[in-house]
Design an enzyme around this catalytic site. Structure first.
Site: not given
Ligand code: CO8
Length: 257
Positions: A65, A108, A111, A131
């Site tokens: 998400a 997400g 999911e 998460e």
């Molecule tokens: N949300 C928003 N932006 C994101 C997300 C995300 N989940 N993941 C990556 N991005 C963005 C980064 O912020 C970055 O943007 P910017 O260039 O502007 O800084 C861009 O994508 C590239 O990301 P990275 O530089 O981090 O890329 P890497 O190759 O270094 O890393 C990863 C890749 C490992 C995938 C890393 O981006 C990461 O860990 N992302 C987050 C993963 C995460 O924590 N996901 C869970 C999110 S919470 C969730 O999903 C809850 C679901 C349930 C919600 C339901 C509500 C009812």
């Protein structure tokens, strides 16, 4: 509707939906949610579509998400808006849906893959429910569906530590149906979708409904449900065609009726 966060393409009887927010690694925000659900719902209502493939990029299926969209949210707004509750419309769809996952399927994103009917994984796929590292927890079914797919021990470990599972572990654990080389993922997903779309659509829907029933009921009720639906297949023209084609040693030409 012109979509901004997804690409759609109809190939024969298959709708391909490609998540397309590359700068955010296909993070699932409100717009992407609305667009995926609208595209998939449209296909579900179209008898000319017999299967949907949902995919992302080579690097990322979806990285979860959208953290930036959620960051400032408060409880009252999340609750009153039933944040992401609309994904229940996606899981209610009756047309078979394949998730073709390469790269990250996190939070997400994992999911979303699990909300599809089955997951074909590239050898690059990585699955996780990270998460907890953000101070939250799965919110669109991860704690429930992952547990049903891989069992309590592995699901619990993944939710509590946020560690990722690679494609080989995901296949061993039963999360994905098959692994294919990354450069063949889309072709294999489309081939599989075409196979499904070549079956009778109502019969495919009945198969989907029966398999899904296994998650919602007891064994004896599920077996009874299956038998009743099996009986119902004999009310279709496609049952007549399928069995006639077998006896006459020719391919079946289903009419989806
Ligand atoms: N949300 C928003 N932006 C994101 C997300 C995300 N989940 N993941 C990556 N991005 C963005 C980064 O912020 C970055 O943007 P910017 O260039 O502007 O800084 C861009 O994508 C590239 O990301 P990275 O530089 O981090 O890329 P890497 O190759 O270094 O890393 C990863 C890749 C490992 C995938 C890393 O981006 C990461 O860990 N992302 C987050 C993963 C995460 O924590 N996901 C869970 C999110 S919470 C969730 O999903 C809850 C679901 C349930 C919600 C339901 C509500 C009812």
């Amino acid at each position: 509707m012109a979509y901004e966060t997804i690409l759609t393409e109809t190939r024969g009887r298959v709708l391909l939906i490609t998540l397309n927010r590359p700068k955010a690694l296909n993070a699932i925000n409100a717009q992407l949610t609305a667009e995926v659900i609208e595209a998939a719902t449209g296909a579900d209502a179209d008898p000319e579509i017999g299967c949907i493939v949902l995919t992302g990029s080579a690097k990322t299926f979806a990285a979860g998400a959208d953290i930036k969209e959620m960051q400032a949210a408060d409880y009252a707004g999340m609750y009153a808006g039933d944040y992401f509750g609309e994904w229940e419309r996606f899981t209610a769809l009756r047309t078979p849906i394949i998730a073709a996952v390469a790269g990250y399927a996190l939070g997400g994103g994992c999911e979303l893959a699990m909300m599809c009917d089955f997951i074909l994984a590239a050898d690059t796929a990585q699955f996780g429910q990270p998460e907890i590292k953000l101070g939250v927890m799965p919110g669109i079914g991860g704690s429930q569906r992952l547990t049903r797919f891989v069992g309590k021990s592995k699901a619990m470990e993944m939710c509590l530590t946020g560690r990722m599972m690679d494609a080989a572990e995901a296949e061993r654990a039963g999360l994905v149906s098959r692994i294919v080389p990354a450069d063949q993922l889309l072709a294999e997903a489309m081939r599989t979708a075409e196979t499904i779309a070549g079956m009778s659509l109502p019969i495919a829907m009945m198969n989907k409904e029966a398999v899904n029933r296994a998650y919602e009921t007891t064994l004896s009720e599920g077996v009874r449900f299956e038998r009743r639906v099996f009986h119902a297949t004999f009310a279709t023209q496609d049952q007549k065609e399928g069995m006639a084609a077998f006896v006459e040693k020719r391919p079946a030409a289903f009419k989806h009726r």
